[in-house]
Scaffold this active site. Structure first.
Site, PDB file in Angstrom:
ATOM      1  CG  HIS A   5      -2.114  -0.907   1.033  1.00  0.00           C
ATOM      2  ND1 HIS A   5      -2.863  -1.385   2.084  1.00  0.00           N
ATOM      3  CD2 HIS A   5      -2.693  -1.419  -0.100  1.00  0.00           C
ATOM      4  CE1 HIS A   5      -3.844  -2.140   1.623  1.00  0.00           C
ATOM      5  NE2 HIS A   5      -3.758  -2.178   0.297  1.00  0.00           N
ATOM      6  CG  ASP A  12      -0.185   3.619   4.131  1.00  0.00           C
ATOM      7  OD1 ASP A  12      -0.144   2.656   3.343  1.00  0.00           O
ATOM      8  OD2 ASP A  12      -0.816   3.590   5.201  1.00  0.00           O
ATOM      9  CG  HIS A  13       2.952   0.494   4.673  1.00  0.00           C
ATOM     10  ND1 HIS A  13       3.339   0.068   5.925  1.00  0.00           N
ATOM     11  CD2 HIS A  13       1.635   0.818   4.780  1.00  0.00           C
ATOM     12  CE1 HIS A  13       2.305   0.120   6.746  1.00  0.00           C
ATOM     13  NE2 HIS A  13       1.261   0.577   6.074  1.00  0.00           N
ATOM     14  CG  HIS A  71      -3.848  -5.278   5.638  1.00  0.00           C
ATOM     15  ND1 HIS A  71      -4.838  -4.551   6.265  1.00  0.00           N
ATOM     16  CD2 HIS A  71      -3.266  -4.409   4.750  1.00  0.00           C
ATOM     17  CE1 HIS A  71      -4.852  -3.328   5.797  1.00  0.00           C
ATOM     18  NE2 HIS A  71      -3.911  -3.208   4.870  1.00  0.00           N
ATOM     19  CG  ASP A 109      -1.151  -1.498   7.310  1.00  0.00           C
ATOM     20  OD1 ASP A 109      -1.866  -0.946   6.464  1.00  0.00           O
ATOM     21  OD2 ASP A 109      -0.267  -0.905   7.948  1.00  0.00           O
ATOM     22  CG  HIS A 157      -0.291   2.020  10.302  1.00  0.00           C
ATOM     23  ND1 HIS A 157      -1.607   1.727  10.056  1.00  0.00           N
ATOM     24  CD2 HIS A 157       0.270   2.215   9.083  1.00  0.00           C
ATOM     25  CE1 HIS A 157      -1.842   1.738   8.751  1.00  0.00           C
ATOM     26  NE2 HIS A 157      -0.698   2.034   8.137  1.00  0.00           N
TER      27      HIS A 157
END
Length: 309
Positions: A63, A65-66, A141, A209, A268
Protein backbone atom coordinates in the site's frame (compact mmCIF):
# COMPACT_ATOMS: atom_id res chain seq x y z
CA UNK A 1 22.91 -4.00 20.82
CA UNK A 2 20.23 -2.81 18.37
CA UNK A 3 19.28 0.83 17.81
CA UNK A 4 15.59 1.24 16.95
CA UNK A 5 13.96 4.38 15.53
CA UNK A 6 10.37 4.92 14.47
CA UNK A 7 10.89 7.30 11.57
CA UNK A 8 7.20 7.62 10.72
CA UNK A 9 4.07 6.61 12.60
CA UNK A 10 1.26 7.71 10.28
CA UNK A 11 -1.11 5.67 8.19
CA UNK A 12 -2.99 6.56 5.00
CA UNK A 13 -1.65 10.08 4.47
CA UNK A 14 1.20 12.24 5.79
CA UNK A 15 0.40 15.10 8.14
CA UNK A 16 2.43 18.25 8.91
CA UNK A 17 3.40 16.71 12.26
CA UNK A 18 3.51 13.01 11.32
CA UNK A 19 5.36 11.16 8.55
CA UNK A 20 4.16 7.92 6.99
CA UNK A 21 5.20 4.49 8.14
CA UNK A 22 8.89 3.59 8.41
CA UNK A 23 11.21 1.93 10.92
CA UNK A 24 15.01 1.95 11.01
CA UNK A 25 17.30 -0.47 12.84
CA UNK A 26 21.05 -0.21 13.26
CA UNK A 27 23.03 -3.25 14.29
CA UNK A 28 26.76 -3.96 14.14
CA UNK A 29 27.38 -1.20 11.60
CA UNK A 30 24.50 -2.28 9.38
CA UNK A 31 21.24 -0.49 8.63
CA UNK A 32 17.86 -2.15 8.15
CA UNK A 33 14.79 -0.20 7.02
CA UNK A 34 11.25 -1.53 7.27
CA UNK A 35 8.79 0.23 4.96
CA UNK A 36 9.45 3.57 3.32
CA UNK A 37 6.41 5.81 3.36
CA UNK A 38 6.30 9.38 2.16
CA UNK A 39 8.49 11.60 4.33
CA UNK A 40 10.95 8.87 5.29
CA UNK A 41 13.93 10.78 3.87
CA UNK A 42 13.03 13.90 5.83
CA UNK A 43 12.51 11.85 9.00
CA UNK A 44 15.88 10.17 8.54
CA UNK A 45 17.66 13.51 8.13
CA UNK A 46 15.79 14.98 11.08
CA UNK A 47 17.03 12.07 13.18
CA UNK A 48 20.59 12.63 11.97
CA UNK A 49 20.97 9.13 10.55
CA UNK A 50 22.44 8.57 7.11
CA UNK A 51 20.78 6.56 4.31
CA UNK A 52 24.14 5.33 3.02
CA UNK A 53 24.54 2.33 5.39
CA UNK A 54 21.10 0.88 4.59
CA UNK A 55 22.00 -2.73 3.81
CA UNK A 56 18.52 -4.21 3.77
CA UNK A 57 15.01 -2.92 3.07
CA UNK A 58 11.98 -4.90 4.20
CA UNK A 59 8.39 -4.23 3.18
CA UNK A 60 5.29 -5.35 5.06
CA UNK A 61 3.05 -4.85 2.00
CA UNK A 62 2.61 -2.55 -0.97
CA UNK A 63 0.00 0.00 0.00
CA UNK A 64 1.23 3.48 -0.87
CA UNK A 65 1.65 4.69 2.70
CA UNK A 66 4.32 2.01 3.18
CA UNK A 67 6.34 2.35 -0.03
CA UNK A 68 5.64 5.73 -1.66
CA UNK A 69 8.90 7.21 -0.36
CA UNK A 70 11.06 4.59 -2.07
CA UNK A 71 11.94 6.30 -5.40
CA UNK A 72 13.33 9.37 -3.68
CA UNK A 73 15.17 7.24 -1.12
CA UNK A 74 16.87 5.26 -3.89
CA UNK A 75 17.94 8.46 -5.65
CA UNK A 76 19.36 9.85 -2.41
CA UNK A 77 21.27 6.63 -1.77
CA UNK A 78 22.67 6.82 -5.30
CA UNK A 79 23.67 10.46 -4.86
CA UNK A 80 25.56 9.39 -1.72
CA UNK A 81 27.79 7.37 -4.07
CA UNK A 82 26.56 4.00 -2.94
CA UNK A 83 27.80 1.19 -5.17
CA UNK A 84 27.23 -1.98 -3.10
CA UNK A 85 24.07 -4.04 -3.82
CA UNK A 86 20.88 -3.40 -1.86
CA UNK A 87 18.79 -6.38 -0.77
CA UNK A 88 15.01 -5.89 -0.63
CA UNK A 89 12.61 -8.37 0.96
CA UNK A 90 8.83 -8.38 0.83
CA UNK A 91 5.71 -10.28 -0.23
CA UNK A 92 5.31 -11.75 -3.69
CA UNK A 93 5.33 -9.06 -6.37
CA UNK A 94 8.19 -7.07 -4.86
CA UNK A 95 10.32 -6.85 -8.00
CA UNK A 96 7.33 -5.80 -10.11
CA UNK A 97 6.30 -3.07 -7.66
CA UNK A 98 9.81 -1.70 -7.15
CA UNK A 99 10.68 -1.73 -10.84
CA UNK A 100 7.44 0.10 -11.58
CA UNK A 101 8.34 2.80 -9.05
CA UNK A 102 11.81 3.04 -10.58
CA UNK A 103 10.33 4.50 -13.75
CA UNK A 104 10.87 7.84 -11.97
CA UNK A 105 14.21 6.74 -10.48
CA UNK A 106 15.81 4.83 -13.36
CA UNK A 107 19.48 5.55 -12.92
CA UNK A 108 21.06 4.41 -9.68
CA UNK A 109 24.68 3.22 -9.38
CA UNK A 110 23.96 0.03 -7.44
CA UNK A 111 22.22 -3.28 -8.00
CA UNK A 112 18.91 -4.10 -6.29
CA UNK A 113 18.47 -7.73 -5.28
CA UNK A 114 15.04 -9.15 -4.47
CA UNK A 115 13.88 -11.86 -2.10
CA UNK A 116 10.13 -12.45 -2.34
CA UNK A 117 8.40 -14.15 0.58
CA UNK A 118 6.30 -17.17 -0.32
CA UNK A 119 5.62 -18.96 2.97
CA UNK A 120 3.34 -18.00 5.85
CA UNK A 121 6.38 -18.03 8.10
CA UNK A 122 9.86 -17.64 6.69
CA UNK A 123 13.31 -17.26 8.23
CA UNK A 124 15.79 -14.93 6.54
CA UNK A 125 19.49 -15.51 7.06
CA UNK A 126 21.93 -12.74 6.24
CA UNK A 127 25.44 -13.69 5.09
CA UNK A 128 28.04 -13.26 7.83
CA UNK A 129 25.44 -12.73 10.59
CA UNK A 130 24.98 -16.11 12.24
CA UNK A 131 23.74 -14.53 15.49
CA UNK A 132 21.19 -12.16 13.90
CA UNK A 133 17.91 -13.63 12.68
CA UNK A 134 14.89 -12.25 10.85
CA UNK A 135 11.57 -14.07 10.79
CA UNK A 136 8.77 -12.94 8.50
CA UNK A 137 5.24 -13.96 9.46
CA UNK A 138 1.94 -13.46 7.67
CA UNK A 139 -0.65 -11.25 9.36
CA UNK A 140 -4.32 -10.55 8.55
CA UNK A 141 -4.81 -7.55 6.26
CA UNK A 142 -6.86 -7.06 3.08
CA UNK A 143 -3.73 -7.72 0.98
CA UNK A 144 -0.80 -10.04 1.68
CA UNK A 145 1.07 -8.48 4.58
CA UNK A 146 3.92 -9.60 6.83
CA UNK A 147 5.24 -8.71 10.24
CA UNK A 148 8.91 -9.09 11.10
CA UNK A 149 10.72 -10.41 14.17
CA UNK A 150 14.38 -9.52 14.65
CA UNK A 151 16.45 -11.47 17.16
CA UNK A 152 20.07 -11.30 18.24
CA UNK A 153 21.53 -14.36 19.95
CA UNK A 154 23.95 -14.10 22.85
CA UNK A 155 26.54 -16.75 23.55
CA UNK A 156 27.32 -18.08 26.99
CA UNK A 157 29.93 -16.55 29.25
CA UNK A 158 33.55 -17.41 28.59
CA UNK A 159 34.89 -19.72 31.31
CA UNK A 160 38.61 -19.08 31.73
CA UNK A 161 38.93 -21.80 34.37
CA UNK A 162 37.62 -24.44 31.95
CA UNK A 163 39.99 -23.19 29.27
CA UNK A 164 42.97 -23.56 31.63
CA UNK A 165 41.86 -27.01 32.77
CA UNK A 166 41.92 -28.15 29.14
CA UNK A 167 45.30 -26.49 28.51
CA UNK A 168 43.90 -24.30 25.77
CA UNK A 169 46.48 -21.62 24.85
CA UNK A 170 45.48 -18.11 25.88
CA UNK A 171 46.14 -16.85 22.35
CA UNK A 172 43.17 -18.93 21.13
CA UNK A 173 40.65 -17.83 23.76
CA UNK A 174 39.24 -14.83 21.88
CA UNK A 175 38.73 -16.84 18.70
CA UNK A 176 36.78 -19.51 20.58
CA UNK A 177 34.80 -16.84 22.41
CA UNK A 178 33.75 -15.43 19.01
CA UNK A 179 32.41 -18.84 17.97
CA UNK A 180 35.30 -20.06 15.84
CA UNK A 181 36.24 -23.74 15.58
CA UNK A 182 40.01 -24.18 15.57
CA UNK A 183 42.05 -27.13 14.34
CA UNK A 184 45.35 -27.69 16.21
CA UNK A 185 47.98 -30.41 16.21
CA UNK A 186 46.43 -31.75 19.41
CA UNK A 187 42.89 -31.84 18.00
CA UNK A 188 39.85 -29.68 17.24
CA UNK A 189 38.83 -26.94 19.67
CA UNK A 190 35.19 -25.85 19.68
CA UNK A 191 33.48 -22.89 21.40
CA UNK A 192 31.35 -25.14 23.64
CA UNK A 193 34.56 -26.25 25.37
CA UNK A 194 34.96 -22.81 26.95
CA UNK A 195 31.50 -21.22 26.86
CA UNK A 196 28.62 -21.59 29.27
CA UNK A 197 24.98 -22.02 28.18
CA UNK A 198 23.52 -19.37 25.84
CA UNK A 199 22.25 -16.25 27.56
CA UNK A 200 19.06 -14.32 26.82
CA UNK A 201 19.40 -12.42 23.56
CA UNK A 202 17.42 -9.50 22.16
CA UNK A 203 14.14 -9.56 20.23
CA UNK A 204 12.19 -6.84 18.44
CA UNK A 205 8.88 -7.42 16.65
CA UNK A 206 7.24 -5.02 14.18
CA UNK A 207 3.75 -5.41 12.76
CA UNK A 208 1.28 -3.04 11.12
CA UNK A 209 -1.90 -3.20 9.02
CA UNK A 210 -3.55 -6.24 10.51
CA UNK A 211 -6.35 -7.60 12.59
CA UNK A 212 -5.37 -9.42 15.77
CA UNK A 213 -3.92 -12.84 14.91
CA UNK A 214 -2.09 -15.70 16.58
CA UNK A 215 1.10 -15.16 14.56
CA UNK A 216 1.71 -11.83 16.29
CA UNK A 217 1.32 -13.41 19.71
CA UNK A 218 3.65 -16.24 18.74
CA UNK A 219 6.50 -14.04 17.53
CA UNK A 220 6.05 -11.25 20.08
CA UNK A 221 6.21 -13.68 22.99
CA UNK A 222 8.91 -12.53 25.37
CA UNK A 223 10.13 -9.75 23.03
CA UNK A 224 12.07 -6.82 24.41
CA UNK A 225 9.97 -4.49 22.26
CA UNK A 226 6.76 -5.00 20.29
CA UNK A 227 5.94 -2.24 17.81
CA UNK A 228 2.31 -2.84 16.95
CA UNK A 229 -0.35 -1.21 14.85
CA UNK A 230 -2.87 0.88 16.73
CA UNK A 231 -4.72 2.68 13.99
CA UNK A 232 -7.64 3.78 16.11
CA UNK A 233 -7.72 4.86 19.74
CA UNK A 234 -11.36 5.91 19.72
CA UNK A 235 -13.75 3.21 21.01
CA UNK A 236 -16.33 4.06 18.34
CA UNK A 237 -13.87 3.12 15.57
CA UNK A 238 -13.88 -0.62 16.40
CA UNK A 239 -16.28 -1.47 13.56
CA UNK A 240 -14.21 0.54 11.09
CA UNK A 241 -11.08 -1.29 12.22
CA UNK A 242 -12.74 -4.64 11.57
CA UNK A 243 -14.05 -3.54 8.16
CA UNK A 244 -10.66 -2.36 6.88
CA UNK A 245 -8.64 -5.00 8.73
CA UNK A 246 -6.77 -2.72 11.09
CA UNK A 247 -6.48 -2.69 14.88
CA UNK A 248 -7.57 -0.51 17.75
CA UNK A 249 -5.38 0.41 20.70
CA UNK A 250 -7.32 -1.96 22.95
CA UNK A 251 -6.92 -4.87 20.54
CA UNK A 252 -3.17 -4.25 20.42
CA UNK A 253 -3.11 -4.19 24.22
CA UNK A 254 -4.89 -7.55 24.35
CA UNK A 255 -2.22 -9.02 22.05
CA UNK A 256 0.54 -7.61 24.24
CA UNK A 257 -1.10 -9.05 27.35
CA UNK A 258 -0.95 -12.53 25.78
CA UNK A 259 2.56 -12.19 24.35
CA UNK A 260 4.08 -10.41 27.37
CA UNK A 261 6.82 -8.36 25.70
CA UNK A 262 8.85 -6.08 27.94
CA UNK A 263 7.10 -3.10 26.36
CA UNK A 264 4.90 -2.11 23.45
CA UNK A 265 4.91 0.94 21.19
CA UNK A 266 1.83 1.76 19.15
CA UNK A 267 2.15 3.07 15.60
CA UNK A 268 0.41 3.52 12.21
CA UNK A 269 -2.17 6.02 13.42
CA UNK A 270 -5.23 7.11 11.48
CA UNK A 271 -5.09 10.75 10.31
CA UNK A 272 -8.13 11.39 12.51
CA UNK A 273 -6.13 10.36 15.60
CA UNK A 274 -4.34 13.57 16.51
CA UNK A 275 -3.49 12.88 20.17
CA UNK A 276 -2.91 9.15 20.78
CA UNK A 277 -1.72 9.76 24.34
CA UNK A 278 -5.30 10.65 25.32
CA UNK A 279 -6.29 6.98 25.03
CA UNK A 280 -3.32 5.40 26.79
CA UNK A 281 -4.81 5.24 30.29
CA UNK A 282 -7.30 2.55 29.27
CA UNK A 283 -4.65 0.74 27.22
CA UNK A 284 -2.34 0.53 30.23
CA UNK A 285 -5.10 -1.05 32.29
CA UNK A 286 -4.76 -4.04 29.93
CA UNK A 287 -1.00 -3.88 29.33
CA UNK A 288 0.84 -1.44 31.62
CA UNK A 289 4.03 -1.20 29.54
CA UNK A 290 2.26 0.43 26.58
CA UNK A 291 3.51 3.65 25.03
CA UNK A 292 2.37 5.79 22.11
CA UNK A 293 4.90 5.80 19.31
CA UNK A 294 5.84 9.09 17.73
CA UNK A 295 8.06 10.14 14.86
CA UNK A 296 11.71 9.92 15.89
CA UNK A 297 11.05 7.78 18.98
CA UNK A 298 14.25 5.86 19.62
CA UNK A 299 15.44 3.05 21.86
CA UNK A 300 18.66 1.07 22.17
CA UNK A 301 18.09 -2.59 22.98
CA UNK A 302 21.11 -3.82 24.90
CA UNK A 303 22.05 -7.01 26.69
CA UNK A 304 21.69 -7.39 30.47
CA UNK A 305 18.61 -5.16 30.56
CA UNK A 306 20.73 -2.06 29.96
CA UNK A 307 18.15 -0.65 27.57
CA UNK A 308 17.94 3.07 27.00
CA UNK A 309 15.23 5.27 25.48
Amino acid sequence: MIDVCLLGTGGMMPLPYRYLTSLMLRYNGKGIMVDCGEGTQVALRKKGWSPKPIDLMLFTHYHADHISGLPGMLLTMGNAERTEPLLMIGPKGLSRVVNSLRVIAPEIPFEIQFLELTEREQEITLPGDKDFHIHAFRVNHNVTCYGYAFSLDRTGRFDAARAREQNIPVRLWSRLQKGETIETEEGVLTPDMVLGPPRKGLKLVYTTDTRPCDSIVKYASGADLLICEGMYGEPDKAAKAREHKHMTFMEAAAIAKKAAPARMWLTHYSPSLTRPEEFMADVRKVFPESYPGKDGKTMTLAFDNENSV
